[in-house]
Motif scaffolding. Structure first.
Motif: not given
Length: 252
Positions: A127-131, A149-162, A167-169, A176-181
């Motif tokens: 829970p204390r991780s930050l991407f 890979i990121m836009p495919r994985l999480m969509g343009h908006q989230r990929a742009f934010a990161m 922005e930190g996730f 929620a973005a599908g970056l981790i299991l």
């Protein structure tokens, strides 16, 4: 000693599993050229070693990796280093290894500390991780084919934010973005990652390889995007705005 900054544990310790562990906690596991070279060597060893069926990436308590060592970047920018960075050779090895990759993240995962996980088949985090990928803040551009890979994985908006806004996730947002299991408590990260890897290592290897390849595809688009990113990345490393950004960061 730099040789101790990457610890490689062979299948004798974990049957069927090679562990690649960041071990530079005093620098938040920032990755140097020597560390990239050791990890590249380890991935090649894993690819050629029949006893290795899965590779696991782990960090230290409270920190996965703060990303590239900015001192190395600044040296490259000031001295105009020749050839391709050792990081790129590592990323090529990461993208082309034909064995499953698992990662366990506890704490900071910055820059390549985030994008490395895009090439992993299963990632768990505390829970204390930050991407976070502050490439543009450092006058750089994305790497590791993250711009593909990121836009495919999480969509343009989230990929742009990161990738662009920097922005930190936190772990739950990354989930929620599908970056981790999944998210587990800090003390369970390593145990869960090794358990996942052990489970994969016990599966029929040929069927596992075929199925993973079907899911990932031939990878030419990923390698092509890495090449494209590298052209811009190395040009930016040598740019005046990157030099200014690195020097400002180092003065903090």
């Amino acid at each position: 000693m730099s040789d101790d900054h990457i610890l490689v544990e062979h299948p004798e310790a974990h049957p069927g599993v090679m562990v690649i562990r960041f071990n530079r906690p005093e620098k938040k596991n920032a990755i140097t050229t020597a560390m990239y070279r050791r990890m590249t060597q380890a991935l090649h060893e894993a690819g050629n070693h029949q006893a290795v069926r899965v590779v696991v990436f782990l960090g230290t308590e409270g920190c996965f990796s703060a990303g590239n060592d900015l001192g190395d970047f600044l040296d490259f920018a000031l001295n105009g280093g020749g050839g391709q960075p050792a990081a790129f050779e590592f990323l090529q090895a990461l993208a082309t290894i034909e064995k499953p990759l698992v990662s366990g993240v506890d704490g900071l995962a910055i820059g390549i500390g985030t994008t490395l996980n895009l090439h992993c088949d299963m990632t768990i985090a505390s829970p204390r991780s930050l991407f976070r990928t502050p490439f543009v803040d450092l006058a750089l551009v994305p790497e590791a084919a993250s711009s593909l890979i990121m836009p495919r994985l999480m969509g343009h908006q989230r990929a742009f934010a990161m990738l662009v806004a920097g922005e930190g996730f936190p772990a739950e947002a990354a989930l929620a973005a599908g970056l981790i299991l999944k998210v587990v408590e800090p003390e369970a990260v390593e145990r869960e990652a090794l358990a996942m890897a052990g489970n994969l290592a016990r599966k029929p290897p040929h069927a596992l390889k075929i199925t993973r390849n079907l899911l990932k595809g031939n990878g030419d688009d990923v390698l092509g995007r890495m090449d494209e990113e590298l052209v811009h990345f190395t040009a930016q490393l040598r740019s005046a705005e990157a030099r200014a950004a690195f020097e400002a960061f180092m003065r903090r």
